[in-house]
Design a protein around this motif. Structure first.
Motif, PDB file in Angstrom:
ATOM      1  N   GLU A 157       0.945  -1.049  -0.083  1.00 35.51           N
ATOM      2  CA  GLU A 157      -0.422   0.187  -0.112  1.00 35.51           C
ATOM      3  C   GLU A 157       0.583   0.734  -0.007  1.00 35.51           C
ATOM      4  OE1 GLU A 157      -2.324   3.233   0.252  1.00 35.51           O
ATOM      5  OE2 GLU A 157      -1.256   2.333   1.780  1.00 35.51           O
ATOM      6  N   PRO A 158       2.268   1.386   1.086  1.00 32.44           N
ATOM      7  CA  PRO A 158       2.636   2.561   1.184  1.00 32.44           C
ATOM      8  C   PRO A 158       3.985   2.986  -0.823  1.00 32.44           C
ATOM      9  CG  PRO A 158       3.494   1.251   3.024  1.00 32.44           C
ATOM     10  CD  PRO A 158       1.757   0.166   1.966  1.00 32.44           C
ATOM     11  N   ARG A 199       2.323   2.234  -3.201  1.00 34.36           N
ATOM     12  CA  ARG A 199       1.311   2.487  -4.357  1.00 34.36           C
ATOM     13  C   ARG A 199       1.294   3.962  -4.488  1.00 34.36           C
ATOM     14  NH1 ARG A 199      -1.390  -2.408  -4.008  1.00 34.36           N
ATOM     15  NH2 ARG A 199      -2.699  -1.552  -2.370  1.00 34.36           N
ATOM     16  N   ARG A 200       1.207   4.323  -3.195  1.00 33.45           N
ATOM     17  CA  ARG A 200       0.665   5.398  -1.849  1.00 33.45           C
ATOM     18  C   ARG A 200       2.253   6.403  -3.127  1.00 33.45           C
ATOM     19  NH1 ARG A 200       0.767   5.647   2.990  1.00 33.45           N
ATOM     20  NH2 ARG A 200       2.533   5.966   3.161  1.00 33.45           N
ATOM     21  N   GLY A 239       2.013   7.179  -6.861  1.00 43.71           N
ATOM     22  CA  GLY A 239       0.955   8.263  -7.102  1.00 43.71           C
ATOM     23  C   GLY A 239       2.289   9.734  -7.316  1.00 43.71           C
ATOM     24  N   GLU A 240       2.154   9.640  -5.681  1.00 39.14           N
ATOM     25  CA  GLU A 240       2.892  10.435  -5.216  1.00 39.14           C
ATOM     26  C   GLU A 240       4.163  11.139  -6.417  1.00 39.14           C
ATOM     27  OE1 GLU A 240       2.878  14.479  -2.922  1.00 39.14           O
ATOM     28  OE2 GLU A 240       1.844  12.630  -2.764  1.00 39.14           O
ATOM     29  N   GLU A 243       8.062   9.956   3.366  1.00 34.08           N
ATOM     30  CA  GLU A 243       8.166   8.955   3.627  1.00 34.08           C
ATOM     31  C   GLU A 243       8.703   7.399   4.196  1.00 34.08           C
ATOM     32  OE1 GLU A 243       4.552   7.852   2.555  1.00 34.08           O
ATOM     33  OE2 GLU A 243       3.968   9.300   1.674  1.00 34.08           O
TER      34      GLU A 243
END
Lengths: 347, 347
Positions: free
Chosen positions: A21-22, A24-25, A28-29, A130
């Motif tokens: 999940e991280p 993917r985030r 995207g960023e 992140e």
């Protein structure tokens, strides 16, 4: 060290779940911020994972990758422009002061910063915007093993989430089994090492994606066996160091199926002519039959082109086992390398 | 090889004259095209010059530097985006097929391409938009020496012409004399090597700007003495390979005055405690007095901060002489390394 080598399939399952999940985030960023460059900062084993990522991001995601030169940040107070860069700091403990400083400076200068670490609550994690936490579980051995494969896997998940990396998603799923099969080579490797007890030195070769594997096995041999082990990319090896080869010199060759295979075949024929003592880690029979000590890996049931991209994460397992058992055979304690501590603090 | 080592001051004078005008033009073009990234492609000795440039461009010109992974271009047909990059291919002969291919592909993809070579009429020069020709004169020795220092000098001239590099211009003028002084160490080094005739292996250390020197001297020892010589940055060395050190192990340390000096001092104290056999190339008395074999360089009459940036070009000279005389002392012919030819063709 042996426990942690054996734990790798479970550790990888945790990593793949934790980072999905991280990643993917973060991907995207990267797209949102129009990231056009990746800068990696790391030392030691983590730096070998960075070399793996260098090939992966350039190949899959067409992102140019620069390896940071942490000294410039820490000792010279200088840093290149990084405004459109993703800067990834890698440290299993999250405590490497120089890597922390690179991330802190990069963040000040407007880069998108990512900490890749096994310790969520660490200075490295706190310094970055992140965090990708490997969740490989605590690592006690001074010679890092499961955090190396977990770090490489986390980087592969990130590459798969970035534009161009989609093909990696499927083979990632079966990666833990692939590593499990490699670890099944343990009894064979425990026997094979006897031949190399008195070797004063060795060379370790790998090309492209397997260059990181060559570097990481050489580091394990240095840390646990006190054996001078020099890694080269096969191509650089021909530009000079090939002069070192003589009858009986141990040369380890990592060669996964893929575009590098013809080069490895030619190299092995030459090493055979020189009567070098070759340890070949491969799936390819034509290579293995030329080896003094063949270490045969299974071909995974995934598309051949993507299989190669993840092969370093499976191929290093026999390298780790080899270093561990060779240390024992040499009367050394691989769990307590002289002069080293688990966390190295360089500035 | 010895003739070419001794020729370096004259070769450098030619290089500095030849590249001055083209470097200015290329730097202007970089500004006009808004170049934001440097990608370097090279193998062997040229790759060590690329490592020098990596520190130089990042420090002086704030340009991120990626070392190209030529295999991705040649074997995988893949390349990262390079539209705002200066891509520099380095090959003394201009014939390295993989470096030629990187430049050709980069040019197709819109990068600004530069060939850095000693041979003006070569495939590399033809593949690039711009050429920096070293004019170091023909190099006959298989182990490259004068083309290494000429290539580093040409890169320094380019850095001095790019924004931020102005401070380098003055110390460049006195570089040939600085190298000349280093070459005056020849009689001492010819005597010093006897101690290392039976060494089976050694470690070569240098940090930041001197990391390239450590790599290049290790390569010369491998090519001419068939001595396994492993180079490390001092910081990476502490992350594992320090375990290798034991009583009597030869460790070469390159340490120029500058921000890395305290680190080198600490390292030498530790090596002294371990009873390693240290060869120290430095200007610093506190380091030299700790050495088993001190190799003392003169401090040049230029500002200390910029003196360090060019120090690799002078510091490698004793390394080259050491490799040459050690080969002779070991009964080997440094002019004819086994298994090597002057032009290595890797793909």
């Amino acid at each position: 060290m042996l426990d942690e080598i054996r734990e790798q399939p479970q550790a990888l399952r945790r990593t793949l779940t934790s980072v999905a999940e991280p990643a993917r985030r973060i991907a995207g960023e990267c797209t949102a911020r129009n990231i056009r460059l990746v800068i990696l900062a790391a030392r030691g084993t983590s730096d070998n994972a960075a070399v793996y990522a260098q090939y992966l991001f350039q190949y899959m995601n067409r992102l140019p990758v620069a390896l940071a030169t942490p000294s410039l940040f820490t000792l010279y107070g200088a840093a290149p422009r990084m405004d459109d860069a993703l800067v990834i700091g890698i440290s299993q403990s999250g405590e490497a002061p120089d890597v922390v400083q690179v991330l802190a400076r990069a963040r000040q200068r407007g880069a998108f910063t990512l900490a890749l670490t096994n310790v969520r609550d660490s200075p490295l994690a706190r310094s970055a915007e992140e965090v990708l936490a490997c969740d490989a579980g605590p690592e006690y051995s001074v010679a890092a093993t499961k955090t190396y494969t977990a770090t490489c896997a986390a980087l592969a998940v990130l590459a798969s989430a970035l534009p161009g990396g989609e093909r990696l998603a499927a083979p990632l799923v079966s990666l833990p089994e692939r590593v499990e099969e490699a670890i099944h080579l343990e009894p064979q490797i425990a026997r094979d090492v006897a031949r190399y007890v008195h070797a004063p030195e060795c060379i370790v070769l790998g090309r492209a994606f397997q260059y990181s594997t060559a570097r990481e096995m050489a580091l394990k041999l240095e840390e646990t066996c006190y054996l001078i082990a020099t890694p080269f990319s096969t191509a650089d090896f021909r530009h000079g160091p090939a002069a070192l080869v003589e009858r009986g010199l141990p040369v380890v060759v990592f060669a996964a199926p893929g575009p590098c295979l013809p080069d490895a075949r030619e190299l092995l024929a030459w090493l055979h002519d020189q009567r070098a003592d070759t340890v070949v880690v491969s799936e390819d029979e034509s290579l293995l039959e030329r080896a003094t000590t063949p270490i045969r890996l299974h071909t995974p049931e995934v598309a051949a082109d993507v299989a190669e991209l993840l092969s370093p994460i499976a191929y290093i397992a026999p390298g780790q086992l080899f270093a561990h058992y060779l240390a024992l055979e040499r009367g050394l304690d691989p769990d307590h390398p002289r002069g080293l501590t688990k966390v190295t603090r360089t500035r």
